[in-house]
Design an enzyme around this catalytic site. Structure first.
Site, PDB file in Angstrom:
ATOM      1  CG  ASN A   1      53.983  28.998  64.516  1.00 19.05           C
ATOM      2  OD1 ASN A   1      53.689  27.876  64.136  1.00 19.05           O
ATOM      3  ND2 ASN A   1      55.101  29.267  65.177  1.00 19.05           N
TER       4      ASN A   1
ATOM      5  CD  GLU B   1      16.370  33.637  62.340  1.00 12.46           C
ATOM      6  OE1 GLU B   1      15.597  32.769  61.863  1.00 12.46           O
ATOM      7  OE2 GLU B   1      17.161  34.302  61.666  1.00 12.46           O
TER       8      GLU B   1
ATOM      9  CG  ASP C   1      37.807  -2.790  67.379  1.00 13.21           C
ATOM     10  OD1 ASP C   1      38.737  -2.395  66.648  1.00 13.21           O
ATOM     11  OD2 ASP C   1      37.217  -2.054  68.173  1.00 13.21           O
TER      12      ASP C   1
ATOM     13  CD  GLU D   1      31.954   3.995  64.693  1.00 11.53           C
ATOM     14  OE1 GLU D   1      30.872   4.040  65.319  1.00 11.53           O
ATOM     15  OE2 GLU D   1      33.012   3.569  65.197  1.00 11.53           O
TER      16      GLU D   1
HETATM   17  C1  LIG Z   1      17.689  29.094  60.948  1.00 13.04           C
HETATM   18  O1  LIG Z   1      18.001  30.441  60.721  1.00 13.04           O
HETATM   19  C2  LIG Z   1      18.619  30.708  59.488  1.00 13.04           C
HETATM   20  C3  LIG Z   1      19.054  32.160  59.466  1.00 13.04           C
HETATM   21  O2  LIG Z   1      17.983  33.003  59.652  1.00 13.04           O
HETATM   22  C4  LIG Z   1      17.676  30.330  58.360  1.00 13.04           C
HETATM   23  O3  LIG Z   1      18.289  30.566  57.125  1.00 13.04           O
HETATM   24  C5  LIG Z   1      17.339  28.856  58.499  1.00 13.04           C
HETATM   25  O4  LIG Z   1      16.413  28.474  57.516  1.00 13.04           O
HETATM   26  C6  LIG Z   1      16.763  28.559  59.863  1.00 13.04           C
HETATM   27  N1  LIG Z   1      16.635  27.122  60.010  1.00 13.04           N
HETATM   28  C7  LIG Z   1      15.544  26.539  60.483  1.00 13.04           C
HETATM   29  C8  LIG Z   1      15.535  25.062  60.546  1.00 13.04           C
HETATM   30  O5  LIG Z   1      14.579  27.171  60.872  1.00 13.04           O
HETATM   31  C1  LIG Z   2      55.962  28.137  65.565  1.00 14.45           C
HETATM   32  O1  LIG Z   2      55.383  27.482  66.683  1.00 14.45           O
HETATM   33  C2  LIG Z   2      56.126  26.382  67.174  1.00 14.45           C
HETATM   34  C3  LIG Z   2      55.315  25.713  68.248  1.00 14.45           C
HETATM   35  O2  LIG Z   2      55.016  26.589  69.286  1.00 14.45           O
HETATM   36  C4  LIG Z   2      57.480  26.883  67.670  1.00 14.45           C
HETATM   37  O3  LIG Z   2      58.236  25.798  68.127  1.00 14.45           O
HETATM   38  C5  LIG Z   2      58.190  27.572  66.533  1.00 14.45           C
HETATM   39  O4  LIG Z   2      59.382  28.119  67.004  1.00 14.45           O
HETATM   40  C6  LIG Z   2      57.345  28.669  65.924  1.00 14.45           C
HETATM   41  N1  LIG Z   2      58.033  29.162  64.753  1.00 14.45           N
HETATM   42  C7  LIG Z   2      58.049  30.450  64.392  1.00 14.45           C
HETATM   43  C8  LIG Z   2      58.908  30.805  63.243  1.00 14.45           C
HETATM   44  O5  LIG Z   2      57.380  31.284  64.933  1.00 14.45           O
END
Ligand SMILES: *[C@@H]1O[C@H](CO)[C@@H](O)[C@H](O)[C@H]1NC(C)=O
Ligand SMILES: *[C@@H]1O[C@H](CO)[C@@H](O)[C@H](O)[C@H]1NC(C)=O
Ligand SMILES: *[C@@H]1O[C@H](CO)[C@@H](O)[C@H](O)[C@H]1NC(C)=O
Ligand SMILES: CC(=O)N[C@H]1CO[C@H](CO)[C@@H](O)[C@@H]1O
Length: 833
Positions: free
Chosen positions: A42, A143, A601, A804
């Site tokens: 959780n 950027e 389908d 797909e």
């Molecule tokens: C987008 O930004 C990231 C982080 O600066 C860079 O590494 C990356 O090459 C960039 N991508 C493009 C398609 O420009």
């Molecule tokens: C975990 O989450 C579920 C769903 O909300 C709940 O039923 C369950 O009591 C939770 N268990 C614990 C130990 O927190």
């Protein structure tokens, strides 16, 4: 820490078991251990971008009344039509050059990128969490794609503390503003408690032209600093954040145009005009827009952090450096986990470098995990409409009523096309997810099993909960009907998981093998507890068993076929007494042209349709369900049940041969009765996926002579073998490539995967690199594996996404793009087979 606690428990468990051998009594408190496990689950899965229909949207899991909901939108506000290119829900119509997760794990965090040429924006979003999962941060970094092009990145965040209208208490309010751009909110949720939310800039220049006295074209419309608008929006309408923004800004524009003189306005004031303001004097409410407009022609781009910290946590995230450190940690951690599970080699026939293949696989798995969503809401169900089985006309479900609300934690086939739960797809998703995080796969599985109806045992084919999910579904597909089944792939995944866990019972070292070193420290969580710890698994199995049994019975009863129609025919053939009469099935709800329940389908079936038709795939799926019931009987030590299911499984296997094997056609086929022509039985043989299914689902005895015949069919390149994988329908079939051409030729990953996996089961030698004469099976295995994975990889390089399905003619991606549902099984093929 949970892990050390679990280790203690495990040691205790071993000791207790030895004690059990000696004394015959168990005194370990299994329930306590199970609770501990659930608590960890959780916590580590509470926060994530579970609104996977959005480009980026957060909602917490199992917080239904008062969730804090967040989303990110963006557009180029220097373009006066920019509002039309406001990005929010992932959709192919936006024509982004690329989007999706490069690295992601819902328990840890990750990195998502967006390349949006129309908006000239290269956006990166990081999501990280504290290690106890309580606090989280989102870093937005942007950027320009072309720095020469004048443009802005107008980023619009929205937050809503839902539930305020119900209890009048849950709330979210701006409490502090540090300069014009850093905001601090205080929130309270009935379920989440008290928290802080901060939005803080790291760098970036807001759009501004000092030549103007002011950028504020109307009171509040000023793009040179952060804009904030708070109002009340009911929780059920929050998903319309884009529409609301567009209409408020449009109203503001109209207001500006009406109240000011008509002179031509300078173009560089457009970003201010496209900035949100409070024209209607709304009172502050639980819903907030925060808009930041950065000038992309300025060097260095921009970056800001949004951070949620639960109050009274020991683990608050407070500084920019901490976030940077968490990002580094998260990305490394996920990479290390990935490398523990998957291994990439340079095969002689494989195209692409090992590094590039690994990158492709990590991205593909991350996108499958990035599709995981948490859904809560009502489902539309029609329980009245009866099908007309004399006409087999189009089924119209016009008597829908809303039922629920229900919850579903699931992955999805495709964020842009199919952002909801699909019963047929989910089992395939789990076959991939379980290799990376066994416990996560189980968590998803149990959420689906919770959807089994108590009285009927039915699960809907598609689970579409609430208006947000429904908004993406054409009306004719929104309504579900409790007579319609779908291939029970969840049981396939469940069976696989149980087999592994059963094999591992007593093997205690496995949990330790999971641990990953980072910075010289052991990482602090383990994600194959259920696989490695039979006690926990037994607790789960106990919980699931009664519902599963109802579902099993529902499937068998609702899809039962009519064997009596064949009595005379089979008497004459001399096999009437051998046939197991209660194990014959047909898909209910087919029409003249389609058999939607079968999942394939438009795959050709008997013409004309008749209630006497028996479908080989429906029978094979019952075999899978039965095997799964047998295994769960084993885990729970219900010996009588286990024996009973073993017998049914055996009967199904015999019936596959007795009823559905056509010696003349050398393959498995549907059967039907030709009433026009003296009531003779006919085999309805269309070579393709349906004929392969008994093999793909491992239902043919290992010593059966039919195995060789199926290998021959799969290897035949005049029929279904191709350079891109196995074709859904033989090239020689009269329906190949016809009409919609959905399951009439295109290559689908799911069935290809099952066939490869079945070959490993039937012919263990196919995976060994031994020299000497290769058997037909081994040749087929290797060429299929290479051709299939090479093509999906090649298309990803060329077209940017997984698809797909793939064209049987030239292998290019067809159908929905960014389809990282079952197509993601390529990760197992590349990294594990
Ligand atoms: C987008 O930004 C990231 C982080 O600066 C860079 O590494 C990356 O090459 C960039 N991508 C493009 C398609 O420009
Ligand atoms: C975990 O989450 C579920 C769903 O909300 C709940 O039923 C369950 O009591 C939770 N268990 C614990 C130990 O927190
Ligand atoms: C398909 O498999 C065959 C046999 O292994 C191989 O020769 C051929 O190169 C493969 N084609 C592609 C496109 O990978
Ligand atoms: C124990 C833990 O993981 N908590 C984290 C919460 O966030 C802070 C700030 O980033 C981290 O330093 C803590 O490690």
């Amino acid at each position: 820490m949970f892990n050390s606690r679990l280790k203690l428990l495990r040691v205790f468990w071993v000791v207790a078991n030895i004690a059990l051998l000696v004394s015959g009594t168990v005194n370990v408190d299994k329930l306590e251990e199970f609770e501990e496990y659930q608590k960890f689950t959780n916590e580590s899965l509470l926060w994530a971008p579970y609104r996977s229909n959005c480009y980026f949207g957060i909602t917490p899991r199992y917080v239904n009344e008062s969730p804090l909901v967040m989303g990110i939108m963006w557009f180029n506000s220097l373009n006066q039509d920019g509002l039309q290119s406001l990005r929010h829900f992932a959709t192919p119509q936006d024509k982004l050059q690329k989007y999706g997760w490069e690295v992601y794990d819902p328990r840890i965090g990750g990195k998502e990128i967006f390349i949006d040429e129309k908006n000239n924006l290269n956006l990166t979003v990081y999501f990280v969490k504290s290690r106890n999962g309580e606090n989280w941060s989102v870093r937005v970094h942007g950027e320009p794609l072309d720095p020469q092009l004048p443009s802005t990145a107008s980023i619009v965040l929205y937050f809503s503390q839902n539930g305020g209208e119900i209890d009048g208490k849950s709330s979210l309010a701006l409490i502090d503003q540090d300069g014009p751009n850093d905001l601090k909110f205080f929130g309270y949720s009935q379920e989440l408690g008290e928290y802080d939310l901060t939005v803080r800039d790291n760098f970036g220049q807001y759009f501004n032209n000092p030549a103007h006295d002011t950028m504020e074209v109307a009171p509040g419309s000023d793009c040179s600093k952060t804009s904030h608008l708070s109002l009340q929006v009911p929780g059920s309408e929050v998903w319309k954040a884009r529409d609301i923004f567009q209409s408020l800004v449009s109203d503001s524009i109209r207001d500006i145009l009406e109240t000011e003189d008509k002179q031509e306005r300078p173009a560089d004031l457009i970003p201010s005009i496209l900035t949100i303001r409070n024209i209607y004097n709304f009172n502050p409410g639980n819903f907030h827009y925060v808009q930041k407009t950065f000038d992309l022609s300025k060097e260095g781009g921009f970056e800001f952090d949004t951070t949620y910290n639960k109050l009274e946590t020991t683990q608050s995230i407070s500084t920019r450096e901490q976030i940077t450190e968490l990002i580094t940690w998260s990305l490394n951690e996920i990479n290390a986990r990935f490398d523990k599970k998957f291994n990439f080699e340079q095969g002689s026939d494989l195209i692409g470098s090992v590094d590039d293949k690994r990158k492709f696989a990590l991205e593909t798995l991350s996108n499958l995990l990035g599709g995981i969503g948490y859904f809560h809401g009502k489902q539309l169900i029609d329980r009245e409409t009866e099908f007309d089985e004399s006409q087999f006309a189009e089924i119209k479900l016009l008597n829908a009523k809303e039922e629920g609300p229900f919850d579903l934690f699931t992955s999805i086939p495709s964020r842009g096309f199919f952002p909801r739960g699909f019963y047929w797809d989910e089992g395939f998703h789990l076959l991939q997810i379980m290799e990376y995080d066994f416990d996560l796969a189980f968590e998803i599985l149990t959420s689906w099993f919770e959807m089994i109806e108590d009285d009927s045992g039915w699960i809907a084919r598609e689970i579409i909960l609430g208006d947000e999910a429904r908004s993406k579904v054409p009306q004719e597909f929104q309504v579900q009907n409790p007579n319609i089944a779908n291939p029970p792939t969840l049981l396939l995944a469940f069976s696989e998981m149980l087999s592994r866990a059963i094999e591992k019972i007593g093997d205690f070292d496995d949990v330790n093998n999971e641990q990953v070193m980072f910075n010289g420290k052991l990482s602090n969580f383990v994600t194959n507890n259920l696989e490695a710890n039979s006690d926990l698994l037994t607790e789960y199995a106990k919980k699931i068993y009664p519902k599963l049994l109802r579902h099993y019975n529902w499937f068998k009863e609702s899809q039962a076929g009519f064997i009596d129609e064949y009595a005379e025919i089979f008497e004459e053939e001399g096999i009437w007494d051998k046939i197991h009469k209660s194990e014959v099935y047909r898909w209910v709800g087919r029409t003249f042209t389609h058999c939607l329940p079968s999942g394939m389908d438009d795959y050709p079936r008997a013409q004309p349709p008749d209630v006497a038709e028996l479908n080989v795939d429906a029978l094979a799926w019952v075999g899978v369900m039965t095997r799964s019931m047998k295994q769960i009987g084993h885990v729970l030590k219900l010996t009588d049940d286990e024996t009973k299911y073993a017998e049914i499984e055996h009967n199904v296997i015999e019936n596959l041969d007795l009823l559905h094997w056509s010696e003349k056609d050398n393959c498995y086929c549907d059967i039907s009765i030709d009433f026009e022509d003296e009531e003779i039985k006919e085999f309805v043989c269309h070579e393709g996926y349906i004929s392969l299914l008994p093999f793909a689902l491992k239902l043919i005895p290992k010593d059966s002579p039919k195995l060789g015949k199926i290998v021959a069919l799969m290897s035949d390149s005049n029929k279904i073998f191709s350079e891109f994988g196995l074709l859904s329908l033989s090239r020689q079939d009269e329906y190949f490539g016809k009409d919609e051409n959905y399951w009439r030729g295109p290559v689908w990953m799911n069935i290809n995967y099952l066939c490869l996996d079945a070959m490993r089961y039937y012919y263990p030698e196919v995976t060994l690199g031994v020299a000497g004469e290769a058997s037909d099976a081994k040749k087929l295995y290797q060429s299929l594996k290479t051709n299939l994975s090479n093509n999906v990889y090649k298309v990803w390089k060329e077209q940017g996404y997984c698809y797909e399905n793939y064209s049987p003619v030239d292998g290019h991606g067809t159908g929905a793009e960014h389809f990282t549902g079952w197509t993601a099984l390529v990760v197992n093929i590349l990294g594990r087979f």
